[in-house]
Design a protein around this motif. Structure first.
Motif, mmCIF file in Angstrom:
data_model
loop_
_atom_site.group_PDB
_atom_site.id
_atom_site.type_symbol
_atom_site.label_atom_id
_atom_site.label_comp_id
_atom_site.label_asym_id
_atom_site.label_seq_id
_atom_site.Cartn_x
_atom_site.Cartn_y
_atom_site.Cartn_z
ATOM 1 N N ILE A 260 0.919 -1.149 0.112
ATOM 2 C CA ILE A 260 0.034 -0.122 -0.027
ATOM 3 C C ILE A 260 0.885 1.147 0.089
ATOM 4 C CG2 ILE A 260 -1.655 1.261 1.462
ATOM 5 C CD1 ILE A 260 -2.781 -1.328 2.455
ATOM 6 N N ASN A 261 0.843 1.973 -1.004
ATOM 7 C CA ASN A 261 1.599 3.288 -1.196
ATOM 8 C C ASN A 261 0.951 4.195 -0.159
ATOM 9 O OD1 ASN A 261 3.047 2.389 -3.257
ATOM 10 N ND2 ASN A 261 1.697 3.038 -4.511
ATOM 11 N N PHE A 262 2.025 4.791 0.652
ATOM 12 C CA PHE A 262 1.670 5.915 1.581
ATOM 13 C C PHE A 262 2.772 7.148 1.173
ATOM 14 C CE2 PHE A 262 4.553 4.025 4.424
ATOM 15 C CZ PHE A 262 4.939 5.003 5.339
ATOM 16 N N TYR A 263 2.258 8.304 1.398
ATOM 17 C CA TYR A 263 2.835 9.627 1.452
ATOM 18 C C TYR A 263 2.736 10.599 2.712
ATOM 19 C CZ TYR A 263 2.147 8.123 -3.408
ATOM 20 O OH TYR A 263 2.057 7.004 -4.381
ATOM 21 N N THR A 264 3.877 11.257 2.969
ATOM 22 C CA THR A 264 3.660 12.038 4.053
ATOM 23 C C THR A 264 3.801 13.370 3.799
ATOM 24 O OG1 THR A 264 5.114 10.197 5.163
ATOM 25 C CG2 THR A 264 4.841 12.532 6.426
ATOM 26 N N VAL A 265 2.855 14.208 4.218
ATOM 27 C CA VAL A 265 2.544 15.691 3.605
ATOM 28 C C VAL A 265 2.909 16.532 5.128
ATOM 29 C CG1 VAL A 265 1.009 17.345 3.085
ATOM 30 C CG2 VAL A 265 1.289 15.285 1.818
ATOM 31 N N ILE A 266 3.629 17.382 5.004
ATOM 32 C CA ILE A 266 3.796 18.345 6.314
ATOM 33 C C ILE A 266 3.803 19.706 5.820
ATOM 34 C CG2 ILE A 266 5.483 18.974 7.918
ATOM 35 C CD1 ILE A 266 6.867 16.358 7.604
ATOM 36 N N GLU A 267 2.659 20.392 6.630
ATOM 37 C CA GLU A 267 2.232 21.811 6.082
ATOM 38 C C GLU A 267 2.219 22.534 7.526
ATOM 39 O OE1 GLU A 267 -0.555 21.677 2.160
ATOM 40 O OE2 GLU A 267 -1.399 21.524 4.200
ATOM 41 N N LYS A 268 2.475 23.950 7.436
ATOM 42 C CA LYS A 268 2.217 24.859 8.623
ATOM 43 C C LYS A 268 1.127 25.322 8.503
ATOM 44 C CE LYS A 268 7.114 26.525 8.434
ATOM 45 N NZ LYS A 268 7.403 25.810 9.964
ATOM 46 N N SER A 269 0.113 25.245 9.521
ATOM 47 C CA SER A 269 -1.051 25.563 9.570
ATOM 48 C C SER A 269 -1.351 26.625 11.076
ATOM 49 C CB SER A 269 -1.925 24.627 9.728
ATOM 50 O OG SER A 269 -3.416 24.862 9.687
#
Length: 330
Positions: A260-269
């Motif tokens: 299962i492909n997974f991605y990590t997204v990091i954003e300032k909020s």
């Protein structure tokens, strides 16, 4: 992954509720689960007391409720025949309670259900994205709750968003996310919002030669690997990709394996819930998230990030309450 063997589907017999029947059938088909339907008839205490005071020859408990219960059970049995395959049909449960939402949550816990599947809204449409009964079930349930609507189809469930603050409590939703990804051949995105006022990953050791985003990503993946070990999820392995932020989960079952492909997204909020809502609106078909984060019982569900997401996000949400052992961790 934890198998799903018992599914509870609350229904008010509305058109909206049909979506829950279909999704429950798809999940049951993958795990060989039984599906029970439940309809809770709200008590009309004021009306019953008024009838009694007037001396009318009508007994709510003896005359009205049994008839309504019998009819509700019959309607559920007919719906189960129409929407479920025979091997997955369970019980049709008709009960009476002053607070249907609380009753559903308590019944699901007492009877050992693995998942509640229900419509975002019932027959009483409102301006809220989730009806009041659904919201209250999410609030009180210790059993994972999957709220669905007409826009979600098996073909359209390809992007699963799993918000995390890097804590074990937030990772408690991972098994359910993996279950959905496995059933619908979907990908998972781990989403981390770096809030302006700080979070549990602010104090991690950082490599000065790497960006803040990469340092945070590596900390999340390290903690995720630790979580898999601590939870003894031997059939789930994390395979790091050649490119940062792109990895895989390897699921093993007997002699076979699948990825299962997974991605990590990091954003300032500004806040976690606003970041989740903004990202999910354009990049997710469903959000799977724990009801608690790093603070455990210190930030209980009321007013929490999960509650705000469940209230305002315009896509299906699956909520998972971490076990008491995780909630007690500081």
């Amino acid at each position: 992954m934890k198998p799903i063997k018992k599914i509870l589907v609350p229904t008010d017999f509305s058109e909206n509720a049909i979506q829950a029947y279909t999704r429950a059938q798809e999940i049951a088909d993958r795990f060989g689960a039984k599906i029970d339907f439940i309809h809770v008839i709200p008590t009309l205490k004021y009306f019953s007391d008024s009838i009694s005071e007037l001396g009318a020859p009508l007994d709510m408990s003896g005359d009205i409720y049994p008839t309504v219960q019998k009819e509700a059970k019959h309607r559920m049995e007919e719906l189960m025949k129409d929407y479920l395959t025979d091997q997955h049909i369970g019980k049709a449960i008709s009960q009476i309670d002053r607070k249907p939402s609380t009753h559903i949550a308590k019944y699901a816990e007492a009877e050992g259900y693995d998942l509640i599947v229900m419509a975002c809204k019932g027959k009483h449409e409102s301006n809220l994205l989730r009806g009041s009964t659904t919201e209250k079930v999410i609030r009180h349930s210790t059993v994972p709750v999957f709220t669905v609507d007409a826009r979600l189809s098996s073909e359209g469930l390809k992007r699963i968003l799993l918000p995390t603050d890097g804590s074990n409590t937030s990772f408690a939703a991972l098994p359910m996310a993996l279950n959905l990804a496995d059933i619908y051949d979907a990908e998972i995105t781990l989403y981390h919002a770096q809030e302006l006022y700080g979070g549990p990953l602010d104090n991690i050791s950082r490599d000065p030669n790497k960006s803040d985003e990469v340092n945070t990503y590596e900390a999340i993946i390290d903690r995720l690997e630790d979580f898999l070990i601590e939870e003894k999820m031997e059939n789930v392995q994390l395979a790091r990709g050649e490119v940062n932020f792109e990895d895989q989960f390897i699921l093993t079952e007997d002699a076979s394996s699948r990825s299962i492909n997974f991605y990590t997204v990091i954003e300032k909020s500004v806040s976690a819930h606003s970041g989740i809502e903004a990202y999910a609106a354009d990049h997710a078909d469903v959000v799977v998230m724990a009801t608690h984060g790093h603070s455990g019982l210190a930030h209980f569900f009321l007013g929490s990030t999960t509650e705000k997401v469940a209230q305002y996000l315009d896509i299906p949400v699956l909520t998972v309450k971490p076990g008491k052992d995780k909630l007690e961790q500081k």
